[in-house]
Design a protein around this motif. Structure first.
Motif, PDB file in Angstrom:
ATOM      1  N   GLU A  42      26.123  39.195  28.438  1.00 14.45           N
ATOM      2  CA  GLU A  42      26.879  38.110  27.830  1.00 14.45           C
ATOM      3  C   GLU A  42      26.596  37.933  26.338  1.00 14.45           C
ATOM      4  OE1 GLU A  42      29.239  36.378  29.361  1.00 14.45           O
ATOM      5  OE2 GLU A  42      28.900  37.669  31.106  1.00 14.45           O
ATOM      6  N   ALA A  43      25.570  38.601  25.818  1.00 14.27           N
ATOM      7  CA  ALA A  43      25.185  38.420  24.412  1.00 14.27           C
ATOM      8  C   ALA A  43      26.296  38.895  23.477  1.00 14.27           C
ATOM      9  CB  ALA A  43      23.897  39.176  24.122  1.00 14.27           C
ATOM     10  N   ASP A  44      26.388  38.231  22.320  1.00 18.07           N
ATOM     11  CA  ASP A  44      27.392  38.596  21.319  1.00 18.07           C
ATOM     12  C   ASP A  44      26.949  39.774  20.466  1.00 18.07           C
ATOM     13  OD1 ASP A  44      29.365  36.193  21.568  1.00 18.07           O
ATOM     14  OD2 ASP A  44      27.372  35.292  21.484  1.00 18.07           O
ATOM     15  N   ARG A  45      25.633  39.913  20.269  1.00 15.08           N
ATOM     16  CA  ARG A  45      25.058  41.019  19.499  1.00 15.08           C
ATOM     17  C   ARG A  45      23.793  41.481  20.203  1.00 15.08           C
ATOM     18  NH1 ARG A  45      27.249  40.625  14.228  1.00 15.08           N
ATOM     19  NH2 ARG A  45      28.428  38.677  14.045  1.00 15.08           N
ATOM     20  N   LEU A  46      23.473  42.776  20.056  1.00 17.16           N
ATOM     21  CA  LEU A  46      22.291  43.337  20.688  1.00 17.16           C
ATOM     22  C   LEU A  46      21.461  44.092  19.666  1.00 17.16           C
ATOM     23  CD1 LEU A  46      24.053  44.723  23.885  1.00 17.16           C
ATOM     24  CD2 LEU A  46      22.462  42.791  23.815  1.00 17.16           C
ATOM     25  N   VAL A  47      20.146  43.891  19.732  1.00 10.50           N
ATOM     26  CA  VAL A  47      19.199  44.603  18.877  1.00 10.50           C
ATOM     27  C   VAL A  47      18.224  45.328  19.795  1.00 10.50           C
ATOM     28  CG1 VAL A  47      17.479  44.427  17.052  1.00 10.50           C
ATOM     29  CG2 VAL A  47      19.436  42.867  17.067  1.00 10.50           C
ATOM     30  N   PHE A  48      18.106  46.651  19.564  1.00  5.94           N
ATOM     31  CA  PHE A  48      17.307  47.516  20.438  1.00  5.94           C
ATOM     32  C   PHE A  48      16.192  48.145  19.604  1.00  5.94           C
ATOM     33  CE2 PHE A  48      17.481  51.709  23.044  1.00  5.94           C
ATOM     34  CZ  PHE A  48      16.473  51.262  23.890  1.00  5.94           C
ATOM     35  N   PRO A  49      15.041  47.459  19.483  1.00  8.40           N
ATOM     36  CA  PRO A  49      13.923  47.995  18.707  1.00  8.40           C
ATOM     37  C   PRO A  49      13.013  48.844  19.576  1.00  8.40           C
ATOM     38  CG  PRO A  49      13.465  45.743  19.336  1.00  8.40           C
ATOM     39  CD  PRO A  49      14.769  46.131  19.998  1.00  8.40           C
ATOM     40  N   GLY A  50      11.876  49.228  19.028  1.00 11.32           N
ATOM     41  CA  GLY A  50      10.893  49.944  19.834  1.00 11.32           C
ATOM     42  C   GLY A  50       9.911  50.743  19.009  1.00 11.32           C
ATOM     43  N   GLN A  51       8.739  50.915  19.566  1.00 13.19           N
ATOM     44  CA  GLN A  51       7.696  51.780  19.027  1.00 13.19           C
ATOM     45  C   GLN A  51       6.993  52.415  20.222  1.00 13.19           C
ATOM     46  OE1 GLN A  51       5.805  48.543  16.628  1.00 13.19           O
ATOM     47  NE2 GLN A  51       5.663  50.105  15.057  1.00 13.19           N
ATOM     48  N   GLY A  52       6.489  53.642  20.022  1.00 12.69           N
ATOM     49  CA  GLY A  52       5.769  54.299  21.097  1.00 12.69           C
ATOM     50  C   GLY A  52       6.402  55.624  21.473  1.00 12.69           C
ATOM     51  N   ALA A  53       6.103  56.095  22.670  1.00 15.53           N
ATOM     52  CA  ALA A  53       6.550  57.410  23.120  1.00 15.53           C
ATOM     53  C   ALA A  53       7.829  57.308  23.937  1.00 15.53           C
ATOM     54  CB  ALA A  53       5.456  58.069  23.956  1.00 15.53           C
ATOM     55  N   ALA A  54       8.682  58.324  23.799  1.00 16.77           N
ATOM     56  CA  ALA A  54       9.977  58.315  24.480  1.00 16.77           C
ATOM     57  C   ALA A  54       9.828  58.272  25.995  1.00 16.77           C
ATOM     58  CB  ALA A  54      10.779  59.539  24.060  1.00 16.77           C
ATOM     59  N   GLY A  55       8.878  59.036  26.544  1.00 14.71           N
ATOM     60  CA  GLY A  55       8.698  59.051  27.990  1.00 14.71           C
ATOM     61  C   GLY A  55       8.323  57.686  28.538  1.00 14.71           C
TER      62      GLY A  55
END
Length: 221
Positions: A42-55
């Motif tokens: 339902e969100a109007d905007r999305l922010v997808f951050p992250g740090q670390g390993a892909a697995g």
């Protein structure tokens, strides 16, 4: 009230991203850190951050069911992928012994090779610190920024998109690599805007006011 959801899957310094977005939010915008699928839908905007390993990140997303949800949501509204969040949107990473990713953007993720600069000095991996970002053309998220703004990076891997037209910016670190990608209402960056002082805050400000309307491929001026 407009909801800006920061996708919380337990990877990275989410508090810094949330705090920077809150600083730049317009009246009537609510910044919410969540892993609730219904709130994200339902969100109007999305922010997808992250740090670390892909697995580790893919396992964390799978535990929450977000590995199936995010490909559905990416591109359906203004969506900003940052650092590991950019990489996870690709198809495959060489990290963690090789791991399949979300497959939103065609291409892969590979580690920086050992390289030296023009003076013969070995370039360290991870690439850590301030570096210039060179936009490939016009985009609403570059509005009000210098021609080659400085952003803060911490990463050992970089994206290698199959479609060169999706590259919104380049950065040089022993090689020229894609540091930002853009496609419709999806925009991603390898750097950390939340750690990039005035330029980073301006980019986040632009995202919070962006209606998601942009050409599929950045247009060269």
């Amino acid at each position: 009230m407009e909801t800006v959801a920061v996708i919380d899957y337990g990877m990275g310094n989410l508090h810094s991203v949330e705090r920077a977005l809150t600083h730049e939010a317009a009246p009537g915008q609510r910044i919410l850190r969540t892993d609730d699928p219904e709130i994200l839908r339902e969100a109007d905007r999305l922010v997808f951050p992250g740090q670390g390993a892909a697995g580790d990140a893919m396992q964390a997303l799978a535990r929450r069911g977000l590995n199936r949800l995010l490909p559905e949501l990416a591109g359906s509204r203004p969506f900003l992928g940052l650092c590991l969040g950019q990489q996870i949107l690709m198809e495959h990473s060489d990290e963690s012994g090789g791991v399949d990713l979300l497959g939103v953007i065609p291409g892969g993720v590979a580690r920086f090779p050992e390289r030296s600069d023009a003076q013969g000095r070995r370039l360290k991996v991870p690439h850590m610190g301030w570096n210039r970002v060179q936009p490939t053309g016009e985009h609403p998220l570059w509005h009000g920024l210098p021609e080659t703004p400085w952003f803060y990076f911490v990463h050992s891997f970089r994206v290698q998109p199959r479609d060169a037209a999706s590259v919104a910016a380049h950065t040089d670190y022993g090689e020229t690599f894609a540091s930002a990608l853009a496609r419709g209402s999806l925009f991603t960056m390898q750097c950390h805007p939340e750690k990039s002082a005035a330029c980073g805050l301006r980019l986040l400000n632009n995202f919070l006011r962006w209606d998601g309307d942009a050409p599929d491929a950045p247009q060269t001026p």
